[in-house]
Write a protein that holds these residues in place. Structure first.
Motif, PDB file in Angstrom:
ATOM      1  N   VAL A   1      28.936  13.487   1.505  1.00 40.24           N
ATOM      2  CA  VAL A   1      28.732  14.211   3.318  1.00 40.24           C
ATOM      3  C   VAL A   1      29.161  13.562   3.749  1.00 40.24           C
ATOM      4  O   VAL A   1      30.205  15.475   4.311  1.00 40.24           O
ATOM      5  CB  VAL A   1      27.638  13.621   2.955  1.00 40.24           C
ATOM      6  N   GLU A   2      30.179  13.291   4.248  1.00 43.48           N
ATOM      7  CA  GLU A   2      31.243  12.877   5.779  1.00 43.48           C
ATOM      8  C   GLU A   2      32.335  12.628   4.399  1.00 43.48           C
ATOM      9  O   GLU A   2      33.264  12.793   5.086  1.00 43.48           O
ATOM     10  CB  GLU A   2      30.337  11.365   5.824  1.00 43.48           C
ATOM     11  N   ILE A   3      32.500  12.027   3.045  1.00 44.38           N
ATOM     12  CA  ILE A   3      33.554  12.426   2.742  1.00 44.38           C
ATOM     13  C   ILE A   3      33.703  12.844   1.112  1.00 44.38           C
ATOM     14  O   ILE A   3      32.338  12.818   0.499  1.00 44.38           O
ATOM     15  CB  ILE A   3      33.812  10.861   2.502  1.00 44.38           C
ATOM     16  N   ASP A   4      34.102  13.221   0.700  1.00 42.73           N
ATOM     17  CA  ASP A   4      34.619  14.171  -0.471  1.00 42.73           C
ATOM     18  C   ASP A   4      34.672  13.233  -1.643  1.00 42.73           C
ATOM     19  O   ASP A   4      35.679  12.576  -2.079  1.00 42.73           O
ATOM     20  CB  ASP A   4      34.947  15.030  -1.071  1.00 42.73           C
ATOM     21  N   SER A   5      34.260  12.872  -2.800  1.00 41.73           N
ATOM     22  CA  SER A   5      34.820  12.255  -4.004  1.00 41.73           C
ATOM     23  C   SER A   5      36.155  12.156  -3.683  1.00 41.73           C
ATOM     24  O   SER A   5      36.570  11.183  -4.726  1.00 41.73           O
ATOM     25  CB  SER A   5      33.585  11.946  -5.408  1.00 41.73           C
ATOM     26  N   ASP A   6      36.929  13.261  -4.057  1.00 39.24           N
ATOM     27  CA  ASP A   6      38.539  13.328  -4.507  1.00 39.24           C
ATOM     28  C   ASP A   6      39.041  12.904  -3.127  1.00 39.24           C
ATOM     29  O   ASP A   6      40.372  12.160  -3.642  1.00 39.24           O
ATOM     30  CB  ASP A   6      38.867  14.643  -4.875  1.00 39.24           C
ATOM     31  N   VAL A   7      38.558  12.984  -2.290  1.00 40.82           N
ATOM     32  CA  VAL A   7      39.122  11.837  -0.976  1.00 40.82           C
ATOM     33  C   VAL A   7      39.490  10.511  -0.935  1.00 40.82           C
ATOM     34  O   VAL A   7      40.071   9.868  -1.423  1.00 40.82           O
ATOM     35  CB  VAL A   7      38.552  12.673   0.127  1.00 40.82           C
ATOM     36  N   ALA A   8      37.993  10.081  -1.309  1.00 38.94           N
ATOM     37  CA  ALA A   8      37.623   8.815  -1.346  1.00 38.94           C
ATOM     38  C   ALA A   8      37.902   7.594  -2.743  1.00 38.94           C
ATOM     39  O   ALA A   8      38.429   6.826  -2.155  1.00 38.94           O
ATOM     40  CB  ALA A   8      35.808   8.247  -2.142  1.00 38.94           C
TER      41      ALA A   8
END
Lengths: 318, 183
Positions: free
Chosen positions: A271-278
């Motif tokens: 939603v607010e953040i994608d997994s590969d960024v997190a």
């Protein structure tokens, strides 16, 4: 003896840059305690702390509890579900009961803005605000500042953009106060429906598009999108939100510089953040969690010198 | 700092000689450098421990591990004097289990700092032996704690203070006495 922070920690709005830096400077060496085999120092031995949570919280409450235990305080957790009694009455009664039990500090999380101050004005014990309504969440602000300062060396002139539901976010408010006091440039980015109308008056830039924020920033603090906001009509849909405001790998790849990614948790992945960024190389989200314990230990330590009851006991015993 | 009149107890040269003798005494007491660890107390004890280690290196050719202890969180006066402004770093380079730890401090006075240091050390493990080396012993103990290696005994009249300066922090090596200024 007075504490360098005063009796309570209610928010970052009324702290000076020096006081904020003192908390960060104190937190820094305290990180080492959590690396020890015996993760405990005797500093707050004999102090009784009540964690009074009127709102569900796992991360913040656990972090406070670890901080308290690593400083050797005795702690009690009280979780109070929202009751039908009007909130003011509940708090007064609770305050009186706590006073009668001879406690030294209260960590309070409450759904009403101003609840921590309300309590602080009515009891002798030190009060730490662990989040009050949409007002402030000072220890979250402090741990964000510590994380950024560790990575950047200094916050002066650094550009930090707070993304998402700024309107309902006490994390955003504490961040804006803390960051601006320490000399960072601050921006917010999100749908207009989720930004406070007079936000520019807090001295921040406003970006309507996440691409502009990424172009500008050294760090993004991505807020959790409360899923209730969709039902309330603030945003059309979660997919739509992710498409327009989501922090994604593709968007970050186009950034002119490496951008640190912060998130106060818990995350809505996709939603607010994608997994590969997190989970990516620029994410400092787990550092934030580690720093959270150290910052809370520092706040407990700095307030502890200002407990009238403990001071009295110490005099008597000397 | 005001320029209050002060008496020099040890000059830079005297500090050097004193530290050298302390290092020799430590090697002698330990019968060499085997399983020896120096732990300085923040702040100036850390620098003095470093000097001692340098002398040992010159004498014996071995690198003795040096650690640092900040005892702020182990003080017994938090509630009476309030929190100290800045907490320093605690860092132990090696496990202290079964080794001979020599605690190094600049001035030994009431003994409360050493009491706190012993408590903190115990949280890191169980050394085979713990000794205490101080540059200056000014007397005035409030706890049953005695040093094993002393650089210099100084009788300090009430109302006077011992100041230890080290090049690393103060720009010069010197031990001096000065009148206590009410703060």
């Amino acid at each position: 003896m007075t504490s360098p922070l005063g009796k309570d920690l209610l928010g970052l709005e009324h702290l000076s840059a020096e006081q904020i830096s003192l908390v960060l400077d104190t937190a820094e060496p305290l990180k080492e305690i959590s690396e020890r085999t015996i993760k405990k120092v005797p500093t707050l031995r004999g102090a009784t702390i009540v964690n009074l949570f009127f709102e569900a919280s796992t991360r913040t409450r656990t972090s406070f509890e670890f901080a308290e235990k690593r400083m050797s305080a005795d702690t009690v957790n009280i979780a109070i579900a929202a009751s039908s009694v009007s909130k003011g009455e509940t708090l007064v009664d609770t305050a009186r009961n706590l006073e009668a039990m001879r406690i030294d500090m209260v960590v309070i999380r409450h759904q009403s803005s101003g609840a921590a101050r309300f309590l602080a004005e009515r009891i002798e014990s030190n009060v730490i605000n662990a989040g009050d309504g949409t007002h402030e969440h000072p220890t979250q602000g402090l741990l964000d500042l510590l994380t950024l300062r560790q990575r950047f060396g200094t916050l002066k002139g650094k550009r930090v953009c707070i993304c998402g539901d700024v309107l309902h976010s006490r994390v955003a408010r504490s961040n804006i106060w803390g960051l601006t006091k320490l000399g960072a440039e601050v921006a917010v980015c999100g749908p207009r429906s989720l930004l406070p109308s007079a936000i520019e008056q807090m001295g921040v830039h406003v970006f309507d598009r996440i691409e502009q924020a990424i172009e500008w920033a050294d760090a993004l603090n991505v807020l959790r999108l409360q899923l209730e906001r969709m039902q309330a009509g603030y945003i059309p849909s979660l997919r739509e939100y992710n498409r327009v405001f989501g922090v994604t790998r593709e968007r970050l790849d186009r950034a002119p510089r490496d951008i640190l990614i912060l998130h106060p948790g818990p995350m809505n992945r996709g939603v607010e953040i994608d997994s590969d960024v997190a989970d990516g190389p620029h994410s400092v989200i787990l550092e934030q969690v580690t720093n959270g314990v150290a910052v809370r230990m520092a706040v407990l330590y700095l307030l502890a010198g200002n407990s009238p009851r403990l001071a009295e006991a110490a005099k008597g015993g000397a | 700092m005001a320029n209050a009149p002060h008496t020099i107890v040890l000059s830079a040269r005297a500090v050097e000689r004193t530290v050298t003798r302390m290092a020799d005494e430590i090697i002698e007491r330990n019968d060499g450098t085997e399983r020896l660890v120096l732990v300085g107390i923040q702040r100036r004890g850390v620098q003095i421990a470093g000097r001692i280690a340098a002398v040992i290196k010159a004498r014996e050719g071995t690198d003795v591990p040096i650690g640092a202890l900040d005892i702020t969180l182990y003080r017994d006066d938090l509630q009476t004097v309030g929190p100290r402004p800045v907490v320093g770093k605690t860092h132990l380079p090696v496990g202290i289990e079964g080794v001979h730890v020599v605690i190094v401090d600049d001035v030994l006075f009431t003994g409360r700092t050493i009491r706190a240091a012993l408590d903190e050390l115990a949280d890191f493990g169980r050394p085979a032996k713990v000794s205490l080396a101080v540059l200056v012993d000014r007397g005035g103990r409030e706890l049953p704690i005695q040093p094993d290696v002393v650089g210099k005994h100084v009788d300090v009249p009430a109302g006077e203070r011992v100041d230890v300066a080290v090049v690393e922090l103060d720009g010069k090596d010197e031990v001096s006495l000065s009148a206590m200024v009410a703060s």
